[in-house]
Design an enzyme around this catalytic site. Structure first.
Site, PDB file in Angstrom:
ATOM      1  N   SER A 118       0.832  -1.208   0.000  1.00  0.00           N
ATOM      2  CA  SER A 118       0.000   0.000   0.000  1.00  0.00           C
ATOM      3  C   SER A 118       0.864   1.255   0.000  1.00  0.00           C
ATOM      4  O   SER A 118       0.371   2.334  -0.265  1.00  0.00           O
ATOM      5  CB  SER A 118      -0.925  -0.002   1.214  1.00  0.00           C
ATOM      6  N   HIS A 139      -3.023  -3.239  -6.025  1.00  0.00           N
ATOM      7  CA  HIS A 139      -3.357  -2.879  -4.643  1.00  0.00           C
ATOM      8  C   HIS A 139      -4.849  -3.106  -4.393  1.00  0.00           C
ATOM      9  O   HIS A 139      -5.691  -2.390  -4.935  1.00  0.00           O
ATOM     10  CB  HIS A 139      -2.962  -1.424  -4.371  1.00  0.00           C
ATOM     11  N   GLU A 151      -6.210  -1.029  -7.458  1.00  0.00           N
ATOM     12  CA  GLU A 151      -5.360  -0.036  -8.113  1.00  0.00           C
ATOM     13  C   GLU A 151      -4.284  -0.796  -8.882  1.00  0.00           C
ATOM     14  O   GLU A 151      -3.593  -1.648  -8.305  1.00  0.00           O
ATOM     15  CB  GLU A 151      -4.705   0.876  -7.065  1.00  0.00           C
ATOM     16  N   ASN A 189      -4.658   5.919  -0.900  1.00  0.00           N
ATOM     17  CA  ASN A 189      -3.992   6.329   0.344  1.00  0.00           C
ATOM     18  C   ASN A 189      -3.489   7.772   0.300  1.00  0.00           C
ATOM     19  O   ASN A 189      -3.388   8.421   1.338  1.00  0.00           O
ATOM     20  CB  ASN A 189      -2.866   5.362   0.705  1.00  0.00           C
TER      21      ASN A 189
HETATM   22  N1  CAA Z   1     -16.939 -12.321   3.114  1.00  0.00           N
HETATM   23  C1  CAA Z   1     -18.219 -12.419   2.743  1.00  0.00           C
HETATM   24  N2  CAA Z   1     -19.193 -11.634   3.238  1.00  0.00           N
HETATM   25  C2  CAA Z   1     -18.836 -10.728   4.173  1.00  0.00           C
HETATM   26  C3  CAA Z   1     -17.501 -10.579   4.624  1.00  0.00           C
HETATM   27  C4  CAA Z   1     -16.533 -11.415   4.048  1.00  0.00           C
HETATM   28  N3  CAA Z   1     -15.215 -11.357   4.366  1.00  0.00           N
HETATM   29  N4  CAA Z   1     -17.449  -9.583   5.549  1.00  0.00           N
HETATM   30  C5  CAA Z   1     -18.705  -9.121   5.686  1.00  0.00           C
HETATM   31  N5  CAA Z   1     -19.539  -9.818   4.856  1.00  0.00           N
HETATM   32  C6  CAA Z   1     -20.955  -9.626   4.667  1.00  0.00           C
HETATM   33  C7  CAA Z   1     -21.691  -9.633   5.993  1.00  0.00           C
HETATM   34  O1  CAA Z   1     -22.045 -10.929   6.369  1.00  0.00           O
HETATM   35  C8  CAA Z   1     -22.909  -8.800   5.667  1.00  0.00           C
HETATM   36  O2  CAA Z   1     -23.865  -9.609   5.012  1.00  0.00           O
HETATM   37  P1  CAA Z   1     -25.431  -9.334   5.179  1.00  0.00           P
HETATM   38  O3  CAA Z   1     -25.658  -7.992   4.538  1.00  0.00           O
HETATM   39  O4  CAA Z   1     -26.045 -10.454   4.460  1.00  0.00           O
HETATM   40  O5  CAA Z   1     -25.648  -9.317   6.668  1.00  0.00           O
HETATM   41  C9  CAA Z   1     -22.393  -7.781   4.647  1.00  0.00           C
HETATM   42  O6  CAA Z   1     -21.168  -8.323   4.118  1.00  0.00           O
HETATM   43  C10 CAA Z   1     -22.115  -6.443   5.247  1.00  0.00           C
HETATM   44  O7  CAA Z   1     -21.272  -6.614   6.384  1.00  0.00           O
HETATM   45  P2  CAA Z   1     -21.563  -5.991   7.784  1.00  0.00           P
HETATM   46  O8  CAA Z   1     -23.031  -5.918   8.046  1.00  0.00           O
HETATM   47  O9  CAA Z   1     -20.714  -6.706   8.776  1.00  0.00           O
HETATM   48  O10 CAA Z   1     -20.983  -4.529   7.769  1.00  0.00           O
HETATM   49  P3  CAA Z   1     -21.100  -3.343   6.727  1.00  0.00           P
HETATM   50  O11 CAA Z   1     -22.411  -3.250   6.078  1.00  0.00           O
HETATM   51  O12 CAA Z   1     -20.555  -2.157   7.439  1.00  0.00           O
HETATM   52  O13 CAA Z   1     -20.066  -3.710   5.572  1.00  0.00           O
HETATM   53  C11 CAA Z   1     -17.797  -3.273   5.018  1.00  0.00           C
HETATM   54  C12 CAA Z   1     -18.754  -4.059   5.894  1.00  0.00           C
HETATM   55  C13 CAA Z   1     -17.937  -3.720   3.568  1.00  0.00           C
HETATM   56  C14 CAA Z   1     -16.403  -3.629   5.524  1.00  0.00           C
HETATM   57  C15 CAA Z   1     -18.104  -1.742   5.120  1.00  0.00           C
HETATM   58  O14 CAA Z   1     -18.182  -1.350   6.452  1.00  0.00           O
HETATM   59  C16 CAA Z   1     -17.076  -0.901   4.426  1.00  0.00           C
HETATM   60  O15 CAA Z   1     -17.078  -0.747   3.219  1.00  0.00           O
HETATM   61  N6  CAA Z   1     -16.146  -0.304   5.233  1.00  0.00           N
HETATM   62  C17 CAA Z   1     -15.062   0.501   4.727  1.00  0.00           C
HETATM   63  C18 CAA Z   1     -13.930  -0.423   4.373  1.00  0.00           C
HETATM   64  C19 CAA Z   1     -12.787   0.312   3.737  1.00  0.00           C
HETATM   65  O16 CAA Z   1     -12.762   1.519   3.602  1.00  0.00           O
HETATM   66  N7  CAA Z   1     -11.769  -0.478   3.358  1.00  0.00           N
HETATM   67  C20 CAA Z   1     -10.595   0.055   2.775  1.00  0.00           C
HETATM   68  C21 CAA Z   1      -9.580   0.251   3.840  1.00  0.00           C
HETATM   69  S1  CAA Z   1      -8.101   0.944   3.209  1.00  0.00           S
HETATM   70  C22 CAA Z   1      -7.252  -0.392   2.618  1.00  0.00           C
HETATM   71  O17 CAA Z   1      -7.646  -1.514   2.708  1.00  0.00           O
HETATM   72  C23 CAA Z   1      -6.002  -0.129   1.891  1.00  0.00           C
HETATM   73  C24 CAA Z   1      -4.814   0.301   2.583  1.00  0.00           C
HETATM   74  O18 CAA Z   1      -3.816   0.382   1.928  1.00  0.00           O
HETATM   75  C25 CAA Z   1      -4.748   0.651   3.995  1.00  0.00           C
END
Ligand code: CAA
Length: 292
Positions: A118, A139, A151, A189
């Site tokens: 990242s 990424h 990315e 990022n």
């Molecule tokens: N596999 C399959 N299904 C999954 C899962 C997985 N690993 N994780 C969650 N789910 C499912 C859940 O079971 C849930 O299903 P239902 O709708 O049927 O209940 C659904 O996905 C939604 O999950 P949650 O209800 O637990 O939570 P949510 O609606 O908040 O969604 C999320 C979770 C997609 C993570 C959301 O919160 C989100 O988009 N968060 C932001 C994440 C983000 O910004 N990530 C990038 C970080 S930066 C990075 O990664 C890069 C870096 O370089 C640092």
């Protein structure tokens, strides 16, 4: 070239996610880890996630059929016939370069090497190999199985056909690829990190409580998670590491770690993965803000 066989280095959160989406897309996947126990942990997570997708009816095959395309190994030699190898090991430049140098001697001459880093320079990692034109960044975002973006990062040495193959590979994985180049932080990022760090500074300066800062951005801007929850989710140690690389590159305050982030990391409070960060996860279904 056609990609048939995918190698993944590392079976942690990101590596297992990349392996999962690759197998789901129909590729044969071999995942390399240093010890079997890391493979077991990663594959258990994949099976859980595949079961969730199957339950929702969004998986075209049975979870078992996808799982059958996934192999784990602790022997790098098993990656010799991969068409692309995606590396997702710990963000340690020395370790990564060592792995690439070893893999370079084993992998097919025309295999593409991709890094999921990242923040580390793709160009610097590339320099550990004798295949600069076949080296790119791919990424992914956490959780890989759900986040739609990848990315695709080119260096000044990346061959155009290698870049196009990697871009198409991203599409085949069901992701939306975006084109970017090897500037620290790439697109996401570069924009996300200053925002997350500003949220920590806002808290330090008493602009709002942990919960209020998170709710403000969630409900006021429609973000799925507030910035302090997202920091705990990404990992405070990971973010702290990224701040160093970005600050070192740009020498701008917006990329520098706020003192509180450093204190949390020094205390071993890395966020969700250690059970403590801006929130306490003793009850994972009901995280409580810590008094910081
Ligand atoms: N596999 C399959 N299904 C999954 C899962 C997985 N690993 N994780 C969650 N789910 C499912 C859940 O079971 C849930 O299903 P239902 O709708 O049927 O209940 C659904 O996905 C939604 O999950 P949650 O209800 O637990 O939570 P949510 O609606 O908040 O969604 C999320 C979770 C997609 C993570 C959301 O919160 C989100 O988009 N968060 C932001 C994440 C983000 O910004 N990530 C990038 C970080 S930066 C990075 O990664 C890069 C870096 O370089 C640092």
């Amino acid at each position: 070239m056609e990609i048939k066989k995918v190698g993944v280095l590392g079976c942690g959160l990101m590596g297992s996610g990349i392996a999962q989406v690759s197998a789901t897309a129909g590729f044969e996947v071999t995942v390399l880890e240093v010890e079997q126990k890391f493979l077991d942990k990663g594959f258990a997570g994949i099976e859980k996630s595949l079961a969730k997708f199957a339950e929702k009816g969004t998986l075209k095959e049975t979870p078992q059929a996808v799982r059958a395309r996934l192999k784990g190994t602790t022997n790098m030699q098993d990656l010799a016939d991969c068409d692309i190898v995606v590396e997702a090991v710990i963000e340690n430049i020395v370790e990564k370069k060592k792995m690439y140098a070893a893999l370079d001697a084993i992998a097919k001459k025309d295999a593409i090497f991709a890094t999921n880093t990242s923040s580390i320079s793709v160009t610097e990692l590339m320099s550990a190999t004798k295949r600069p034109e076949r080296f790119i960044g791919l990424h992914f975002f956490n959780p890989v199985a759900l986040m739609k973006l990848v990315e695709v990062v080119k260096t000044i040495a990346t061959a155009p056909d290698v870049y196009d193959t990697a871009y198409e590979f991203g599409k085949k994985l069901g992701k939306v690829p975006v084109r970017t180049s090897d500037k620290t932080g790439f697109i996401v990022n570069r924009l996300l990190v200053p925002y997350l760090l500003d949220a920590v500074r806002a808290y330090e300066e008493g602009v709002g409580s942990i919960e209020d800062i998170d709710n403000a951005m969630k409900l006021g801007c429609g973000y799925p998670m507030g910035p302090l929850t997202l920091l705990d989710f990404v990992g405070l140690d990971t973010t702290y590491y990224i701040t160093h690389v970005m600050y070192d590159e740009f020498k701008e305050r917006r990329f520098a770690s706020p003192p509180l982030l450093k204190r949390l990391v020094m205390a071993g409070w890395y966020g969700k993965k250690t059970g403590k960060g801006f929130y306490d996860y003793s009850d994972p279904s009901n995280p409580k803000p810590n008094k910081l």
